[in-house]
Design an enzyme around this catalytic site. Structure first.
Site, PDB file in Angstrom:
ATOM      1  N   ASP A  27       0.763  -1.001  -0.100  1.00  0.00           N
ATOM      2  CA  ASP A  27       0.020   0.113  -0.109  1.00  0.00           C
ATOM      3  C   ASP A  27       0.728   1.185   0.035  1.00  0.00           C
ATOM      4  OD1 ASP A  27       0.652  -0.013   2.696  1.00  0.00           O
ATOM      5  OD2 ASP A  27      -1.170  -0.045   3.496  1.00  0.00           O
ATOM      6  N   ASP A  72      -1.176  -6.032  -0.050  1.00  0.00           N
ATOM      7  CA  ASP A  72      -1.413  -5.421   1.371  1.00  0.00           C
ATOM      8  C   ASP A  72      -2.965  -5.167   1.518  1.00  0.00           C
ATOM      9  OD1 ASP A  72       0.719  -4.916   3.116  1.00  0.00           O
ATOM     10  OD2 ASP A  72       1.205  -3.318   1.912  1.00  0.00           O
ATOM     11  N   GLU A 111      -0.932  -5.030   8.980  1.00  0.00           N
ATOM     12  CA  GLU A 111      -0.226  -4.520   9.804  1.00  0.00           C
ATOM     13  C   GLU A 111      -0.628  -5.045  11.337  1.00  0.00           C
ATOM     14  OE1 GLU A 111       0.406  -0.302   9.133  1.00  0.00           O
ATOM     15  OE2 GLU A 111       1.021  -0.824   7.036  1.00  0.00           O
ATOM     16  N   GLU A 166       9.577  -3.720  10.320  1.00  0.00           N
ATOM     17  CA  GLU A 166       9.676  -2.315   9.615  1.00  0.00           C
ATOM     18  C   GLU A 166      10.313  -1.356  10.837  1.00  0.00           C
ATOM     19  OE1 GLU A 166       6.916  -0.682   7.050  1.00  0.00           O
ATOM     20  OE2 GLU A 166       7.778   1.400   7.238  1.00  0.00           O
TER      21      GLU A 166
HETATM   22  O1  KIV Z   1       3.485  -0.988   1.482  1.00  0.00           O
HETATM   23  C1  KIV Z   1       4.679  -1.362   1.316  1.00  0.00           C
HETATM   24  O2  KIV Z   1       5.428  -1.302   0.576  1.00  0.00           O
HETATM   25  C2  KIV Z   1       5.500  -2.143   2.470  1.00  0.00           C
HETATM   26  C3  KIV Z   1       6.628  -2.868   2.538  1.00  0.00           C
HETATM   27  C4  KIV Z   1       7.686  -1.666   2.187  1.00  0.00           C
HETATM   28  C5  KIV Z   1       6.780  -3.597   3.670  1.00  0.00           C
HETATM   29  O3  KIV Z   1       4.295  -2.441   3.332  1.00  0.00           O
END
Ligand code: KIV
Length: 252
Positions: A46, A85, A115, A182
């Protein structure tokens, strides 16, 4: 170069054997390129919201936008595992999480990421229970950036360290096949990596993780207006494009 389709199980089995390279892609050509290079895990992240759609952070990304970009990436039919995501507030309950995950799978995702750790355990169990591979994401949670007031390193305080370990274990117990760390302080990322049986994939969390993930745009310089401190770009692609376009205009 990968031979044969990469599965969540195959990625999980890479722990302790070889480092996992993971990168983001949001469209057909980049997914195809990453796959041709042999990247085993491609994420329709995302982060799309910032580096493609022009939002200030990821909280504005919708499920419809994620589906659209997942469909484009999936048309590359990568050998890599294609994860997508779940955007903010599309997994507030286990029922909503499963329905949203199914929409991303219908768009071509082979795994989903969300998340949180212990706080979303019922959601992860619902997704994994339905047979959809789940990639965890703990540490700094960009979908909470507004409450947190920025992108800060996690794990420096003892309470944070304990919470991160508990979150990682909760994700293992819920059936995640790997977990993104992260902006986790590197010693804590190393401790989590040693403590859990699934791969950790770090971003700004030091070298001890089982793999590393980056936003591809940061790595190759296609979003030059902001580069996270922990990324060393390997290319300034937009600078090259700027030169090519300027030269073409001058020759008209
Ligand atoms: O949204 C994203 O690109 C991510 C990664 C960088 C871990 O969550």
């Amino acid at each position: 170069m990968q031979v044969g389709k990469v599965t969540a199980e195959a990625l999980r089995a890479m722990k302790g054997r070889s480092k996992i390279a993971a990168l983001t892609a949001y469209d057909y050509p980049l997914t195809r390129l990453l796959d041709e290079v042999g990247v085993p895990l491609i994420l329709v992240g995302d982060s799309l919201g910032m580096v493609v759609l022009g939002y200030p952070d990821t909280t504005h990304v919708t499920l419809a936008e994620m589906e659209h970009h997942t469909r484009a990436a999936a048309r590359a039919r990568p050998r890599a595992l294609l994860a997508a995501d779940l955007p903010a507030h599309t997994y507030d309950t286990p029922e909503q999480a499963l329905a949203s995950a199914r929409q991303l799978v219908a768009a071509g995702a082979e795994a989903v990421k969300a998340e949180g750790g212990a706080a979303i355990r019922p959601q992860v169990e619902a997704i994994v229970g339905a047979g959809i591979p789940f990639l965890g994401h703990i540490g700094m949670l960009p979908q909470h950036v507004r409450e947190e007031g920025g992108y800060h390193i996690k794990g420096r305080r003892e309470g944070e360290r304990e919470a991160l370990l508990a979150d990682a274990r909760a994700l293992v117990e819920a059936g995640a096949f790997a977990v993104v760390l992260e902006l986790v302080s590197p010693p804590v990322a190393a401790e989590i990596t040693a403590a859990i049986p699934i791969p950790t994939i770090g971003i700004g969390s030091g070298p001890a993780c089982d793999g590393q993930i980056l936003v591809t745009n940061d790595l190759v310089g296609t979003f030059p207006w902001f580069t996270p401190r922990f990324v060393k770009p390997r290319l300034q692609a937009f600078a090259l494009m700027r030169t090519a376009i300027t030269e073409w205009m001058a020759e008209l």
